[in-house]
Design an enzyme around this catalytic site. Structure first.
Site, PDB file in Angstrom:
ATOM      1  N   LYS A   1      -5.943 -10.361  -5.395  1.00 23.78           N
ATOM      2  CA  LYS A   1      -7.138 -10.757  -4.649  1.00 23.78           C
ATOM      3  C   LYS A   1      -8.291  -9.817  -4.980  1.00 23.78           C
ATOM      4  O   LYS A   1      -8.075  -8.667  -5.387  1.00 23.78           O
ATOM      5  CB  LYS A   1      -6.857 -10.796  -3.141  1.00 23.78           C
ATOM      6  CG  LYS A   1      -6.983  -9.480  -2.445  1.00 23.78           C
ATOM      7  CD  LYS A   1      -7.112  -9.635  -0.920  1.00 23.78           C
ATOM      8  CE  LYS A   1      -7.348  -8.242  -0.333  1.00 23.78           C
ATOM      9  NZ  LYS A   1      -7.615  -8.176   1.065  1.00 23.78           N
TER      10      LYS A   1
ATOM     11  N   LYS B   1       0.828  -1.217   0.000  1.00 26.59           N
ATOM     12  CA  LYS B   1       0.000   0.000   0.000  1.00 26.59           C
ATOM     13  C   LYS B   1       0.855   1.257   0.000  1.00 26.59           C
ATOM     14  O   LYS B   1       0.521   2.246  -0.654  1.00 26.59           O
ATOM     15  CB  LYS B   1      -0.948   0.005   1.209  1.00 26.59           C
ATOM     16  CG  LYS B   1      -2.071  -0.997   1.079  1.00 26.59           C
ATOM     17  CD  LYS B   1      -3.107  -0.803   2.160  1.00 26.59           C
ATOM     18  CE  LYS B   1      -4.272  -1.761   1.974  1.00 26.59           C
ATOM     19  NZ  LYS B   1      -5.267  -1.663   3.049  1.00 26.59           N
TER      20      LYS B   1
ATOM     21  N   LYS C   1     -12.032  -4.855  -1.843  1.00 23.74           N
ATOM     22  CA  LYS C   1     -13.111  -3.877  -1.942  1.00 23.74           C
ATOM     23  C   LYS C   1     -12.644  -2.492  -2.333  1.00 23.74           C
ATOM     24  O   LYS C   1     -13.443  -1.665  -2.748  1.00 23.74           O
ATOM     25  CB  LYS C   1     -13.940  -3.847  -0.657  1.00 23.74           C
ATOM     26  CG  LYS C   1     -13.194  -3.591   0.632  1.00 23.74           C
ATOM     27  CD  LYS C   1     -14.212  -3.431   1.744  1.00 23.74           C
ATOM     28  CE  LYS C   1     -13.966  -4.286   2.968  1.00 23.74           C
ATOM     29  NZ  LYS C   1     -12.749  -3.949   3.699  1.00 23.74           N
TER      30      LYS C   1
END
Ligand code: AMP
Ligand code: TRP
Length: 341
Positions: A197, A112, A200
């Site tokens: 993956k 991230k 969301k």
């Protein structure tokens, strides 16, 4: 009785990955066999660029979807992290036990942070310390088991290390928890890029099935899933990740086994069609219950209020014990009481 704790971030609309990898198990298994707490971890939603109104909206929606997925407030505790101060109180103590190097080794942080820097943005300090807050979420409740998807295994491993280190240095304060991963669908992959993956907060929703997607949208996304140019249906995650993902999803939805399902199909088309229908059927009752709950927001608010109260009462003694153990004096008792001693 076994104590279970898990959490979910209100950082985006919940996905099929959240449901198959985590929520469904919480509802079908965990809440019935253990004393369980399920937490919308809203503080974790502040570690990246965020819009306050969106966090509020998603926190409410996430809590509503947890109930829609079958979490029953009569048998488990559902609450918002920011409603229970014990999480942040404990997090600071654990920061005094964790090391800087340990934090920088976390895969999710590295990914991230790199993405944020790539965009020319700055990395919030809370992104680095977030696994410590997660450890506090877990350790505050004397948790034995943490049911999560595979992506969280490293964070639970860190939680164990911190618990053991604290207990050795300062005396027994924490239960050492362990992660429990699902048998199938531990990692549901993005339908457009099966090497990532299904998350969301993905930028493009085309490869992500959201729990609140209309049936026709679900069908379209599954039918357009990226596979490969082969023809035979085999389950091989390394070589044929798109196909393996569809088989995993179908297996998770129908209770089958991905390897034996591969033998049943001789074309990608029929596999995709059945997978799409299986997903639509799995989501149908969740969506129906979600509509009912949305019509009664005061019910959800009541659940969260009671949940926070129960959670606070459970966490308080453990966190107080840790405060004493690490060397902090208790607040002075009322003068009249200490004078009487
Ligand atoms: P998060 O969306 O990161 O807040 O994750 C909430 C829970 O869902 C965690 O237990 C994750 O491990 C799980 N989860 C999230 N995405 C997936 C996925 N694509 N496959 C399986 N489990 C997932
Ligand atoms: N970090 C988890 C995730 O991204 C969410 C989370 C926060 C969590 N605190 C937790 C999960 C405690 C389990 C237990 O999915």
């Amino acid at each position: 009785m076994t104590r279970v704790f898990s959490g979910i971030q209100p950082t985006g609309h919940l996905t099929l990955g959240n449901y198959l990898g985590a929520m469904r198990r919480w509802a079908e298994v965990d809440q019935h066999r253990a004393e369980s707490l399920f937490c919308v971890v809203d503080l974790h939603a502040l570690t990246m660029d965020h819009d306050p109104a969106r966090v509020r909206r998603l926190s409410r929606q996430t809590a509503t979807l947890l109930l829609a997925a079958g979490l029953d407030p009569d048998v488990c505790t559902v609450f918002l992290q920011s409603h229970v101060d014990e999480h942040t109180r404990l997090s600071y103590l654990l920061e005094c036990v964790a090391t800087d190097g340990e934090m920088r080794r976390m895969i999710q942080y590295k990914e991230k942070a790199a993405k944020e820097r790539g965009r020319g943005g700055s990395v919030r300090l809370s992104l680095l310390t977030y696994p410590v807050l997660m450890a506090a979420d877990i350790l505050a409740y004397g948790t034995d088991e943490v049911p999560v998807g595979e992506d969280q295994a490293q964070h639970v491993e860190l939680t164990r290390d911190l618990a053991v280190r604290f207990n050795q240095r300062y005396g027994q304060a924490f239960v050492v928890p362990r992660a429990t991963l699902p048998q199938v669908a531990a990692r549901v992959m993005n339908l457009q890029d099966p090497t990532r993956k299904m998350g969301k907060s993905d930028d493009s929703g085309a490869g992500v099935v959201y729990l609140l997607d209309e049936p026709d949208v679900v069908r379209k996304k599954v039918l357009r899933a990226v596979t490969d140019s082969g023809r035979d249906v085999v389950h091989d995650r390394a070589e044929r990740p798109g196909l393996a993902n569809l088989l995993d999803i179908l297996a998770a939805c129908t209770g089958g086994n991905p390897e034996s399902l591969a033998d049943v199909y001789d074309s990608y088309g029929s596999l995709k069609k059945d997978t799409a229908e299986a997903v639509v059927e799995v989501l149908r009752p969740v969506q129906a219950r979600h509509r009912e709950l949305c019509a009664d927001p005061s019910y959800v608010e009541g659940v969260l209020r009671d949940g926070a109260e129960k959670a606070r009462a459970l966490a308080r003694p453990t966190v107080d014990t840790a405060y004493r153990a690490i060397g902090l004096l208790p607040p002075v008792a009322e003068p009249s009481l200490s004078a009487a001693r």
